[in-house]
Design a protein around this motif. Sequence first.
Motif, PDB file in Angstrom:
ATOM      1  N   THR A  22      36.267 -37.367 -51.431  1.00 28.74           N
ATOM      2  CA  THR A  22      36.589 -36.110 -52.082  1.00 28.74           C
ATOM      3  C   THR A  22      37.663 -36.365 -53.130  1.00 28.74           C
ATOM      4  N   CYS A  23      37.700 -35.477 -54.091  1.00 29.12           N
ATOM      5  CA  CYS A  23      38.682 -35.586 -55.167  1.00 29.12           C
ATOM      6  C   CYS A  23      40.020 -35.037 -54.662  1.00 29.12           C
ATOM      7  N   CYS A  24      41.101 -35.578 -55.185  1.00 22.77           N
ATOM      8  CA  CYS A  24      42.427 -35.127 -54.734  1.00 22.77           C
ATOM      9  C   CYS A  24      42.747 -33.723 -55.256  1.00 22.77           C
ATOM     10  N   GLU A  64      40.485 -31.285 -55.319  1.00 18.07           N
ATOM     11  CA  GLU A  64      39.471 -30.365 -54.801  1.00 18.07           C
ATOM     12  C   GLU A  64      40.086 -29.160 -54.105  1.00 18.07           C
ATOM     13  N   HIS A 104      41.153 -31.614 -65.703  1.00 17.77           N
ATOM     14  CA  HIS A 104      40.599 -32.451 -64.634  1.00 17.77           C
ATOM     15  C   HIS A 104      39.176 -31.996 -64.276  1.00 17.77           C
ATOM     16  N   CYS A 161      36.108 -34.432 -64.167  1.00 19.84           N
ATOM     17  CA  CYS A 161      35.626 -34.844 -62.839  1.00 19.84           C
ATOM     18  C   CYS A 161      34.278 -34.167 -62.557  1.00 19.84           C
ATOM     19  N   SER A 208      32.593 -34.117 -59.683  1.00 20.06           N
ATOM     20  CA  SER A 208      32.600 -33.455 -58.378  1.00 20.06           C
ATOM     21  C   SER A 208      33.240 -32.068 -58.474  1.00 20.06           C
ATOM     22  N   CYS A 209      34.386 -32.001 -59.131  1.00 18.54           N
ATOM     23  CA  CYS A 209      35.055 -30.701 -59.271  1.00 18.54           C
ATOM     24  C   CYS A 209      34.283 -29.781 -60.211  1.00 18.54           C
ATOM     25  N   ASN A 252      30.129 -40.466 -55.964  1.00 16.93           N
ATOM     26  CA  ASN A 252      31.435 -40.476 -55.337  1.00 16.93           C
ATOM     27  C   ASN A 252      31.299 -39.971 -53.911  1.00 16.93           C
TER      28      ASN A 252
END
Length: 169
Positions: A5-7, A9, A32, A36, A38-39, A2
């Motif tokens: 960025t994640c919303c 984050e 989440h 997720c 990334s998070c 990805n």
Amino acid sequence: MNLGTCCYEKEVVQALKSGHWPDGCTPDLRAHVAACASCGDLVLVTEAFQQARRESAHELPSGSPGLLWWRAQLRRRNAAAEKITRPITIAETFALIVTVLVASVFVGWQYGHGLRWGTWCSEETLARGLHLLSAGSAVVQGNLFVLLAPLAALALLGGVVLYLVSAKS
């Protein structure tokens, strides 16, 4: 992978900074982060850094600044003393090696002549030895060069060794 960025984050970062993660945040944010990658990585890395900071805070030296200064001065003095005594230690080691070498050559020489050490203590041998040590003896004058030449060479070699050791320090 990805790239964006994640919303969520910013919310995760805020919860981590304020210390509300995981108990003080909403269940949907926890769900989440679990879903997720990334998070989840952000939480994992941030918690690892926070744990390392807490552990290192306990390892700080406890004590007064005066005690820390005194220890630093003691370390500095010990390092200076070690630096100063290093050439002396090397010279002592060199002298010990030379002494052992001379003693082993002497014992080898005496072994080749039959090890007659018991005859050295007779009165006649002592009288001859004292006669040889007298200043007017021609034998001493002839043997004086044989004695002084190795001693001068040894002194010169010792000086060179000390110079080389002190030049490296």
